[in-house]
Design an enzyme around this catalytic site. Structure first.
Site, PDB file in Angstrom:
ATOM      1  N   ARG A 102      -6.103  50.887  50.092  1.00 55.61           N
ATOM      2  CA  ARG A 102      -5.584  49.653  49.463  1.00 55.61           C
ATOM      3  C   ARG A 102      -4.688  50.088  48.321  1.00 55.61           C
ATOM      4  O   ARG A 102      -5.134  50.792  47.415  1.00 55.61           O
ATOM      5  CB  ARG A 102      -6.729  48.772  48.958  1.00 55.61           C
ATOM      6  CG  ARG A 102      -6.243  47.627  48.102  1.00 55.61           C
ATOM      7  CD  ARG A 102      -7.290  46.582  47.799  1.00 55.61           C
ATOM      8  NE  ARG A 102      -7.519  45.713  48.941  1.00 55.61           N
ATOM      9  CZ  ARG A 102      -8.088  44.514  48.865  1.00 55.61           C
ATOM     10  NH1 ARG A 102      -8.490  44.048  47.704  1.00 55.61           N
ATOM     11  NH2 ARG A 102      -8.264  43.789  49.947  1.00 55.61           N
ATOM     12  N   HIS A 129      -1.325  42.430  54.652  1.00 55.46           N
ATOM     13  CA  HIS A 129      -2.791  42.499  54.640  1.00 55.46           C
ATOM     14  C   HIS A 129      -3.275  42.229  56.072  1.00 55.46           C
ATOM     15  O   HIS A 129      -3.893  41.204  56.355  1.00 55.46           O
ATOM     16  CB  HIS A 129      -3.331  41.445  53.662  1.00 55.46           C
ATOM     17  CG  HIS A 129      -4.769  41.623  53.304  1.00 55.46           C
ATOM     18  ND1 HIS A 129      -5.515  42.720  53.678  1.00 55.46           N
ATOM     19  CD2 HIS A 129      -5.611  40.820  52.604  1.00 55.46           C
ATOM     20  CE1 HIS A 129      -6.742  42.584  53.211  1.00 55.46           C
ATOM     21  NE2 HIS A 129      -6.835  41.440  52.566  1.00 55.46           N
ATOM     22  N   GLN A 132      -6.981  41.245  57.192  1.00 55.97           N
ATOM     23  CA  GLN A 132      -7.371  39.864  56.914  1.00 55.97           C
ATOM     24  C   GLN A 132      -6.978  38.944  58.067  1.00 55.97           C
ATOM     25  O   GLN A 132      -7.708  38.039  58.459  1.00 55.97           O
ATOM     26  CB  GLN A 132      -6.692  39.404  55.613  1.00 55.97           C
ATOM     27  CG  GLN A 132      -7.035  37.986  55.235  1.00 55.97           C
ATOM     28  CD  GLN A 132      -8.489  37.801  54.868  1.00 55.97           C
ATOM     29  OE1 GLN A 132      -9.027  38.558  54.074  1.00 55.97           O
ATOM     30  NE2 GLN A 132      -9.145  36.798  55.437  1.00 55.97           N
ATOM     31  N   ASP A 223      -3.105  31.129  49.632  1.00 64.52           N
ATOM     32  CA  ASP A 223      -3.563  32.349  48.970  1.00 64.52           C
ATOM     33  C   ASP A 223      -3.274  32.169  47.482  1.00 64.52           C
ATOM     34  O   ASP A 223      -2.544  31.250  47.086  1.00 64.52           O
ATOM     35  CB  ASP A 223      -2.801  33.560  49.549  1.00 64.52           C
ATOM     36  CG  ASP A 223      -3.271  34.894  48.971  1.00 64.52           C
ATOM     37  OD1 ASP A 223      -4.382  34.940  48.402  1.00 64.52           O
ATOM     38  OD2 ASP A 223      -2.515  35.884  49.080  1.00 64.52           O
ATOM     39  N   CYS A 263      -7.958  33.640  52.333  1.00 61.64           N
ATOM     40  CA  CYS A 263      -8.489  35.001  52.419  1.00 61.64           C
ATOM     41  C   CYS A 263      -9.503  35.288  51.318  1.00 61.64           C
ATOM     42  O   CYS A 263     -10.321  36.179  51.460  1.00 61.64           O
ATOM     43  CB  CYS A 263      -7.344  36.005  52.392  1.00 61.64           C
ATOM     44  SG  CYS A 263      -6.393  35.988  50.857  1.00 61.64           S
ATOM     45  N   ARG A 291     -14.558  39.291  58.413  1.00 65.55           N
ATOM     46  CA  ARG A 291     -13.943  40.554  58.001  1.00 65.55           C
ATOM     47  C   ARG A 291     -14.787  41.726  58.506  1.00 65.55           C
ATOM     48  O   ARG A 291     -14.263  42.726  58.985  1.00 65.55           O
ATOM     49  CB  ARG A 291     -13.834  40.626  56.461  1.00 65.55           C
ATOM     50  CG  ARG A 291     -12.798  39.717  55.835  1.00 65.55           C
ATOM     51  CD  ARG A 291     -11.374  40.066  56.240  1.00 65.55           C
ATOM     52  NE  ARG A 291     -11.002  41.439  55.930  1.00 65.55           N
ATOM     53  CZ  ARG A 291     -10.565  41.868  54.742  1.00 65.55           C
ATOM     54  NH1 ARG A 291     -10.414  41.020  53.751  1.00 65.55           N
ATOM     55  NH2 ARG A 291     -10.253  43.139  54.543  1.00 65.55           N
TER      56      ARG A 291
HETATM   57  N1  NVA Z   1      -2.277  38.164  47.869  1.00 64.40           N
HETATM   58  C1  NVA Z   1      -3.520  38.628  47.311  1.00 64.40           C
HETATM   59  C2  NVA Z   1      -4.537  38.825  48.389  1.00 64.40           C
HETATM   60  C3  NVA Z   1      -5.902  39.212  47.908  1.00 64.40           C
HETATM   61  C4  NVA Z   1      -6.855  39.488  49.011  1.00 64.40           C
HETATM   62  C5  NVA Z   1      -3.275  39.913  46.536  1.00 64.40           C
HETATM   63  O1  NVA Z   1      -2.493  40.753  47.005  1.00 64.40           O
HETATM   64  O2  NVA Z   1      -3.838  40.076  45.461  1.00 64.40           O
HETATM   65  N1   CP Z   2      -9.571  38.924  51.172  1.00 66.49           N
HETATM   66  C1   CP Z   2      -9.732  40.131  50.611  1.00 66.49           C
HETATM   67  O1   CP Z   2      -9.128  41.126  51.001  1.00 66.49           O
HETATM   68  O2   CP Z   2     -10.651  40.154  49.616  1.00 66.49           O
HETATM   69  P1   CP Z   2     -10.960  41.379  48.639  1.00 66.49           P
HETATM   70  O3   CP Z   2      -9.779  41.530  47.727  1.00 66.49           O
HETATM   71  O4   CP Z   2     -12.207  40.962  47.919  1.00 66.49           O
HETATM   72  O5   CP Z   2     -11.158  42.602  49.467  1.00 66.49           O
END
Ligand code: NVA
Ligand code: CP
Length: 306
Positions: A102, A129, A132, A223, A263, A291
């Protein structure tokens, strides 16, 4: 080597195959039957950003497949002290069997994958992502919303919006995205999706009007307006996204039996109202649970296809 960095790299059959594996693993898990396919295999999970769902589902997922997980946060590796990605990738991939990363720029993930000797999974980048989206589509399948659905995404043209573009354009369904001006999806990613849509028959509609996007939809998504790494833009974004909250009055324009997905983490009162996320159309906790099974589907698919 096949990695899992974006759905752009997968065809429709492969995406549906991963989902089939995920569905069957979910059914078995519910019966208490566990696979041992990843016995003695280790998944390294490198997090340069926070996580609840991704971390827990990958860690539990690999263990349910008989393997081990190694959790590496920013405090645990030399990456945050500037060790080059190409060195980190070569070192870690010489000791483990799969790696989930990540990170921020998608190019970090691509570079990591280039130097890795084992499959790399995108656990979220600034651009995509994809894990997801597998859980989201599994949820749509379980809720009988996968037959010619009209799907909308209302909010920031971010990694989630881009991933929806990839899923819709690969599978061939109608996707409408409504974002405020200056927060639209990336034009290169859109162009790529439009190219895929020519083959799949997907209909991609972009607008700045949430009402136009949500009209008669089967699946409604949003989101956060402030993704990880954008915290210093919070005040401006809250102003700029005015009118984009999915609340009950906006939901009136969707089909009555539509499902609401997010998500998570969700920020009630901003992108979604408490009434909608806690309401009868919301499937966000089924989506989050999925997930776990989606991750297992990808791990097994990569293991079998490399
Ligand atoms: N768009 C958000 C998704 C979190 C799962 C982010 O990148 O923080
Ligand atoms: N939806 C998602 O990826 O959640 P987290 O940031 O908690 O992993």
């Amino acid at each position: 080597m096949r990695h899992f960095l974006t759905l752009a790299d997968f065809n429709k059959k492969e995406i549906l195959d991963i989902l089939k594996i995920a569905k069957s693993l979910k059914e078995n898990t519910k019966k208490g039957v566990f696979s041992t396919e990843m016995q003695n295999k280790t998944l390294a999970m490198i997090f340069e950003k926070n996580s609840t769902r991704t971390r827990v589902s990958f860690e539990v997922g690999i263990k349910q497949l008989g393997g081990n997980a190694l959790f590496l946060s920013n405090n645990d590796t030399q990456l945050s002290r500037g060790e080059p990605i190409m060195d980190t990738a070569r070192v870690i991939s010489s000791m483990v069997d799969m790696i989930m990363l990540r990170t921020f720029e998608h190019s970090r993930l691509e570079e990591f994958a280039k130097y890795s000797k084992v499959p790399v999974i995108n656990g979220l980048s600034d651009s995509y992502h994809p894990m997801q989206l597998l859980a989201d589509y599994l949820t749509m399948q379980e809720c009988n919303k996968d037959k010619n659905p009209i799907v909308c995404y209302i909010g920031d043209g971010n990694n989630m919006a881009h991933s929806w573009l990839m899923l819709a354009s690969k599978l061939g369904f109608e996707l409408r995205i409504a974002s405020p001006k200056n927060y639209e999806v990336d034009s290169n990613i859109l162009a790529k999706a439009q190219e895929f849509a020519q083959d799949s028959g997907a209909k991609l509609i972009l607008t700045n009007d949430p009402k136009e996007a949500i009209k008669d939809c089967d699946v409604i998504n949003t989101d956060t307006w402030i993704s990880m790494g954008q915290e210093n833009e919070k005040e401006k974004r809250i102003k700029d996204f005015k009118g984009f909250c999915i609340d009950e009055s906006l939901m009136q324009h969707a089909k009555q039996d539509s499902i609401f997905l997010h998500c998570l983490p969700a920020y009630r009162g901003y992108e979604v109202s408490t009434e909608v996320i806690e309401g009868s159309n919301s499937r966000v906790f089924l989506e989050a649970e999925n997930r776990l099974h989606a991750q297992k589907g990808v791990i097994i698919w990569l293991h079998q296809n490399n």
